[in-house]
Motif scaffolding. Sequence first.
Motif, PDB file in Angstrom:
ATOM      1  N   LEU A   1       0.840  -1.205   0.000  1.00  0.00           N
ATOM      2  CA  LEU A   1       0.000   0.000   0.000  1.00  0.00           C
ATOM      3  C   LEU A   1       0.873   1.251   0.000  1.00  0.00           C
ATOM      4  O   LEU A   1       0.659   2.168  -0.799  1.00  0.00           O
ATOM      5  N   PHE A   2       1.879   1.281   0.871  1.00  0.00           N
ATOM      6  CA  PHE A   2       2.734   2.461   0.947  1.00  0.00           C
ATOM      7  C   PHE A   2       3.502   2.693  -0.350  1.00  0.00           C
ATOM      8  O   PHE A   2       3.772   3.836  -0.711  1.00  0.00           O
ATOM      9  N   SER A   3       3.841   1.608  -1.038  1.00  0.00           N
ATOM     10  CA  SER A   3       4.550   1.821  -2.311  1.00  0.00           C
ATOM     11  C   SER A   3       3.629   2.493  -3.323  1.00  0.00           C
ATOM     12  O   SER A   3       4.060   3.322  -4.116  1.00  0.00           O
ATOM     13  N   TYR A   4       2.313   2.183  -3.274  1.00  0.00           N
ATOM     14  CA  TYR A   4       1.368   2.885  -4.157  1.00  0.00           C
ATOM     15  C   TYR A   4       1.166   4.333  -3.695  1.00  0.00           C
ATOM     16  O   TYR A   4       1.075   5.249  -4.495  1.00  0.00           O
ATOM     17  N   LEU A   5       1.110   4.503  -2.387  1.00  0.00           N
ATOM     18  CA  LEU A   5       0.914   5.860  -1.855  1.00  0.00           C
ATOM     19  C   LEU A   5       2.081   6.767  -2.247  1.00  0.00           C
ATOM     20  O   LEU A   5       1.902   7.965  -2.473  1.00  0.00           O
ATOM     21  N   GLU A   6       3.282   6.152  -2.335  1.00  0.00           N
ATOM     22  CA  GLU A   6       4.444   6.922  -2.799  1.00  0.00           C
ATOM     23  C   GLU A   6       4.210   7.415  -4.227  1.00  0.00           C
ATOM     24  O   GLU A   6       4.465   8.571  -4.550  1.00  0.00           O
ATOM     25  N   LEU A   7       3.703   6.504  -5.054  1.00  0.00           N
ATOM     26  CA  LEU A   7       3.412   6.893  -6.444  1.00  0.00           C
ATOM     27  C   LEU A   7       2.354   8.000  -6.496  1.00  0.00           C
ATOM     28  O   LEU A   7       2.383   8.861  -7.364  1.00  0.00           O
ATOM     29  N   PHE A   8       1.426   7.937  -5.557  1.00  0.00           N
ATOM     30  CA  PHE A   8       0.366   8.954  -5.488  1.00  0.00           C
ATOM     31  C   PHE A   8       0.822  10.234  -4.784  1.00  0.00           C
ATOM     32  O   PHE A   8       0.030  11.168  -4.637  1.00  0.00           O
ATOM     33  N   HIS A   9       2.060  10.232  -4.317  1.00  0.00           N
ATOM     34  CA  HIS A   9       2.606  11.412  -3.610  1.00  0.00           C
ATOM     35  C   HIS A   9       1.800  11.809  -2.382  1.00  0.00           C
ATOM     36  O   HIS A   9       1.560  12.986  -2.151  1.00  0.00           O
ATOM     37  N   ILE A  10       1.364  10.855  -1.614  1.00  0.00           N
ATOM     38  CA  ILE A  10       0.584  11.239  -0.434  1.00  0.00           C
ATOM     39  C   ILE A  10       1.125  10.630   0.853  1.00  0.00           C
ATOM     40  O   ILE A  10       0.453  10.690   1.892  1.00  0.00           O
ATOM     41  N   THR A  11       2.328  10.073   0.803  1.00  0.00           N
ATOM     42  CA  THR A  11       2.870   9.442   2.027  1.00  0.00           C
ATOM     43  C   THR A  11       3.110  10.443   3.150  1.00  0.00           C
ATOM     44  O   THR A  11       3.116  10.063   4.319  1.00  0.00           O
ATOM     45  N   ASP A  12       3.290  11.706   2.807  1.00  0.00           N
ATOM     46  CA  ASP A  12       3.537  12.698   3.876  1.00  0.00           C
ATOM     47  C   ASP A  12       2.365  12.830   4.839  1.00  0.00           C
ATOM     48  O   ASP A  12       2.531  13.277   5.970  1.00  0.00           O
ATOM     49  N   LYS A  13       1.157  12.455   4.386  1.00  0.00           N
ATOM     50  CA  LYS A  13      -0.027  12.602   5.244  1.00  0.00           C
ATOM     51  C   LYS A  13      -0.459  11.283   5.882  1.00  0.00           C
ATOM     52  O   LYS A  13      -1.413  11.260   6.659  1.00  0.00           O
ATOM     53  N   VAL A  14       0.160  10.174   5.470  1.00  0.00           N
ATOM     54  CA  VAL A  14      -0.335   8.865   5.896  1.00  0.00           C
ATOM     55  C   VAL A  14       0.604   8.232   6.919  1.00  0.00           C
ATOM     56  O   VAL A  14       1.821   8.216   6.722  1.00  0.00           O
ATOM     57  N   VAL A  15       0.041   7.739   8.018  1.00  0.00           N
ATOM     58  CA  VAL A  15       0.816   7.084   9.080  1.00  0.00           C
ATOM     59  C   VAL A  15       0.279   5.675   9.304  1.00  0.00           C
ATOM     60  O   VAL A  15      -0.925   5.489   9.460  1.00  0.00           O
ATOM     61  N   PHE A  16       1.193   4.705   9.307  1.00  0.00           N
ATOM     62  CA  PHE A  16       0.824   3.352   9.715  1.00  0.00           C
ATOM     63  C   PHE A  16       0.797   3.367  11.244  1.00  0.00           C
ATOM     64  O   PHE A  16       1.822   3.588  11.889  1.00  0.00           O
ATOM     65  N   ASP A  17      -0.382   3.163  11.835  1.00  0.00           N
ATOM     66  CA  ASP A  17      -0.568   3.338  13.283  1.00  0.00           C
ATOM     67  C   ASP A  17      -1.241   2.099  13.858  1.00  0.00           C
ATOM     68  O   ASP A  17      -2.411   1.835  13.596  1.00  0.00           O
ATOM     69  N   LEU A  18      -0.501   1.338  14.659  1.00  0.00           N
ATOM     70  CA  LEU A  18      -1.022   0.054  15.152  1.00  0.00           C
ATOM     71  C   LEU A  18      -2.130   0.193  16.190  1.00  0.00           C
ATOM     72  O   LEU A  18      -2.752  -0.809  16.560  1.00  0.00           O
ATOM     73  N   SER A  19      -2.389   1.413  16.627  1.00  0.00           N
ATOM     74  CA  SER A  19      -3.474   1.584  17.608  1.00  0.00           C
ATOM     75  C   SER A  19      -4.827   1.793  16.940  1.00  0.00           C
ATOM     76  O   SER A  19      -5.862   1.774  17.594  1.00  0.00           O
ATOM     77  N   LEU A  20      -4.823   2.003  15.621  1.00  0.00           N
ATOM     78  CA  LEU A  20      -6.099   2.229  14.932  1.00  0.00           C
ATOM     79  C   LEU A  20      -6.863   0.905  14.835  1.00  0.00           C
ATOM     80  O   LEU A  20      -6.349  -0.077  14.294  1.00  0.00           O
ATOM     81  N   ALA A  21      -8.067   0.880  15.352  1.00  0.00           N
ATOM     82  CA  ALA A  21      -8.827  -0.383  15.352  1.00  0.00           C
ATOM     83  C   ALA A  21     -10.157  -0.277  14.615  1.00  0.00           C
ATOM     84  O   ALA A  21     -10.539  -1.164  13.884  1.00  0.00           O
ATOM     85  N   ARG A  22     -10.870   0.823  14.738  1.00  0.00           N
ATOM     86  CA  ARG A  22     -12.213   1.031  14.165  1.00  0.00           C
ATOM     87  C   ARG A  22     -13.216  -0.014  14.666  1.00  0.00           C
ATOM     88  O   ARG A  22     -12.972  -1.191  14.636  1.00  0.00           O
ATOM     89  N   GLY A  23     -14.360   0.508  15.106  1.00  0.00           N
ATOM     90  CA  GLY A  23     -15.295  -0.314  15.862  1.00  0.00           C
ATOM     91  C   GLY A  23     -16.049  -1.370  15.070  1.00  0.00           C
ATOM     92  O   GLY A  23     -16.353  -2.426  15.579  1.00  0.00           O
ATOM     93  N   LEU A  24     -16.367  -1.117  13.815  1.00  0.00           N
ATOM     94  CA  LEU A  24     -17.338  -1.974  13.134  1.00  0.00           C
ATOM     95  C   LEU A  24     -16.827  -3.393  12.922  1.00  0.00           C
ATOM     96  O   LEU A  24     -15.657  -3.619  12.650  1.00  0.00           O
ATOM     97  N   ASP A  25     -17.751  -4.316  13.023  1.00  0.00           N
ATOM     98  CA  ASP A  25     -17.409  -5.730  12.931  1.00  0.00           C
ATOM     99  C   ASP A  25     -16.974  -6.160  11.546  1.00  0.00           C
ATOM    100  O   ASP A  25     -16.260  -7.143  11.399  1.00  0.00           O
ATOM    101  N   TYR A  26     -17.438  -5.450  10.517  1.00  0.00           N
ATOM    102  CA  TYR A  26     -17.324  -6.069   9.190  1.00  0.00           C
ATOM    103  C   TYR A  26     -15.989  -5.891   8.484  1.00  0.00           C
ATOM    104  O   TYR A  26     -15.778  -6.455   7.419  1.00  0.00           O
ATOM    105  N   TYR A  27     -15.083  -5.115   9.045  1.00  0.00           N
ATOM    106  CA  TYR A  27     -13.795  -4.931   8.363  1.00  0.00           C
ATOM    107  C   TYR A  27     -12.948  -6.207   8.398  1.00  0.00           C
ATOM    108  O   TYR A  27     -12.917  -6.919   9.391  1.00  0.00           O
ATOM    109  N   THR A  28     -12.261  -6.457   7.300  1.00  0.00           N
ATOM    110  CA  THR A  28     -11.466  -7.681   7.208  1.00  0.00           C
ATOM    111  C   THR A  28     -10.001  -7.427   6.860  1.00  0.00           C
ATOM    112  O   THR A  28      -9.183  -8.342   6.954  1.00  0.00           O
TER     113      THR A  28
END
Lengths: 476, 476
Positions: free
Chosen positions: A305-332
């Motif tokens: 994903l980050f390699s694509y984000l580099e191509l899109f020039h948006i890595t400066d705004k994106v952080v891989f954050d292990l605390s992000l969980a999001r409540g909804l059950d349906y994410y996979t």
Amino acid sequence: MEDKAKIQEAIKVQGEVVRKLKSEKANKEQIDEEVAKLLELKARLGGDDGKHQFVLKTAKGTRDYNPKQMAIREKVFNTIINCFKRHGAETIDTPVFELKETLTGKYGEDSKLIYDLKDQGGELLSLRYDLTVPFARYLAMNKITNIKRYHIAKVYRRDNPAMTRGRYREFYQCDFDIAGQYDAMIPDAECLRIVHEILSELDLGDFRIKVNDRRILDGMFAVCGVPDDKFRTICSTVDKLDKMPWEDVKKEMVNEKGLSEEAAEQIGEYVSMQGGKTLAERLLQDHKISQSKQACAGLSDIKLLFSYLELFHITDKVVFDLSLARGLDYYTGVIYEALLTQAGVAQISTEAQNGATSEENVSVGSVAGGGRYDGLVGMFDPKGRKVPCVGVSIGIERIFSIMEQKAEAEVMYKKNPKLLSQLQHCEESGIPLVAILGEQELKDGVVKLRVVATREEADIARDHLIGEIRRRTSEA
Amino acid sequence: MEDKAKIQEAIKVQGEVVRKLKSEKANKEQIDEEVAKLLELKARLGGDDGKHQFVLKTAKGTRDYNPKQMAIREKVFNTIINCFKRHGAETIDTPVFELKETLTGKYGEDSKLIYDLKDQGGELLSLRYDLTVPFARYLAMNKITNIKRYHIAKVYRRDNPAMTRGRYREFYQCDFDIAGQYDAMIPDAECLRIVHEILSELDLGDFRIKVNDRRILDGMFAVCGVPDDKFRTICSTVDKLDKMPWEDVKKEMVNEKGLSEEAAEQIGEYVSMQGGKTLAERLLQDHKISQSKQACAGLSDIKLLFSYLELFHITDKVVFDLSLARGLDYYTGVIYEALLTQAGVAQISTEAQNGATSEENVSVGSVAGGGRYDGLVGMFDPKGRKVPCVGVSIGIERIFSIMEQKAEAEVMYKKNPKLLSQLQHCEESGIPLVAILGEQELKDGVVKLRVVATREEADIARDHLIGEIRRRTSEA
């Protein structure tokens, strides 16, 4: 009769409250609320007072949009819709209510917030809780396996409203989703790109997009010794990390959810990690987490994903954050959330550091969220056929609030601005603080800071102004 | 156990029904319906069949919009919104539900069609039934006494759906209203002008706008000897004149509502009258109806209205029709209704002549309606202050259906049209009849008429085609 006397006494007292508020020119919402109570009391008396005893208000947690607000809404929608269309999306619409069972089992603990319709004979119905489940139902029903669609419509949650902060029981969602089989991470990267485009175009100030992956979370739980059947509930607890300090989250894990102290500690280490592609690479080498196949799959995808984000020039705004969980059950798979990080919502970072626990101050920063949900359509298909999906929802209400405040400021560029009408305007639109800079203040090198609700004023040295505003707004 | 065996037997039979329909390539809706029954039966068996036993459908009387339909919807909305804006209207939005009591006492006998929400603690809520009552509530709540606003949103009625004819339980309304004190009949004339502009621009074929006045109806009832307390209920009966022949209407008045034979006869004479300004002038001289002050006020306004309509060049489409009553309780003055009169909805006039009683075939012709409601805002104002209002609602769903059918026809202009795919298309979109004109038919001077649902075909002489189509569609 005694009851009646009591009510009459209560009406008298309440009448005083209303008169006082009015004489103080208090906040309109506050007055309305007290007037509503008064009318309710009068209605309980019944009879003589005529026919107009009902409460003149909208339902709790909802609001009307006046023409000025509608104009802003139209402008925001146009920006967003243009972006969606540019990315090749079509639009659909679904009914405001669904069969109750369509919503059952999709929202985990949040199901209690669903609005049900009264059983008036016929089917049992509920108001839609989001646009994702109706979308999945639509795909399964029409056997669609490939579509890029957006959907802008209102959804309904019996949540605690916090209307001055843009949290309502009826609110717009603005969803973009890609359904279908694609090369890994390409549609996921496009969703992030879309968030980036929209937040940039709307000019809302700086923002950050956190990403994580459900499989990394699950893998992490597994290697930390969380029993399988506790993944979801522990995930819900981790999701509270942006609202609660780690110590409280840990306490909930151990005391309420019965996790071992040791497992919680290990989770704590992982969820404090933030980074980018390099973090994903490092974790793929981590002796512990790399034991989980799931986590590795997730980490490899984050790397890709980050390699694509580099191509899109948006890595400066994106952080891989292990605390992000999001409540909804349906994410996979991949999940993400965008936050505004600039002044106006600055209290968010401050509080996170202080370990403050007020949910309201924090959650308002989130303006977009989403992720991959490959299993949801299959839940509707009679044969369980899956359609991989990824999508993002723009938190439009919060954006409206910000744009409205901006627009109001613009309206006030007047040749002969009148202080009184400006203050009144602040009261009406719920602006908490006013900075007044008149001739005297200029001379004294200060700014007068006025608390709109209480009308207290204080002169603040210019140097201290920013700090003071920050302090007062983070208190609120 | 016996029960289980019975259900299994029913499942077997129902499975046969579905297989048969599928093998016959029956109408999709029909198949879906039978599949739904099958799934319900399976769900009753419970247990073993897995988790996917619920019915995959939208709520009764509702539908999804697919991207193609959304494109049409957008186009229609744009035409309408441009017209509203041209006339200086702003837009507002209100919540989808209101406090239940806000809707109470506004819709007369139709109140039973309101959707209530389940009492889950807190306020009692109902889905909005139209946009007019929320508009009045908005005006009273915000003390607005002057506004020209439009509002396009969905409303909800637990009515008998007739979806192939564009009648749904969830449907759009498209309202334009003028609130405030104006010179008599000026805003009323503008509303009619707007209907005229929109229906002309949308190019839906010829149309007719009927106008009448509640005061004329009431005055007429008075001079015909209807007791005061029966005005509203007799008015409801008159409103059925576009769905029932006079004889049946009269019967209802006499037998059900207890009116004298003589009074009913006199009403019958008046409600058969149609005309323009001259009719209003003649009735002002009518020895009987001119005895009612109310009726005279209404007739003078109709006269004045027509003089404005002359200036607007739209009198050719407008008819003063004393049989027009309109069901809603809140109208106080001028009322109007627009009907499409051309092919496709031609059965309407035919039936009215035949005295057929099927409501469905008739009401589809109505594409706009409205009137003056000077008392509604006052019902919400704590002090009963009135705000005169007049407005019009465009029946957008019917217009969507027509535009969709047009769009589909366009899609079918193909170089190599394939009969099979065209027939399939008719099945899917609920087109009832197909006229086939191939080489053989050309040679024989006939047209093959095919009933889509049953697949029966018959050669019809060209001269008889129109009559035959009319006969068959009015039967439906």
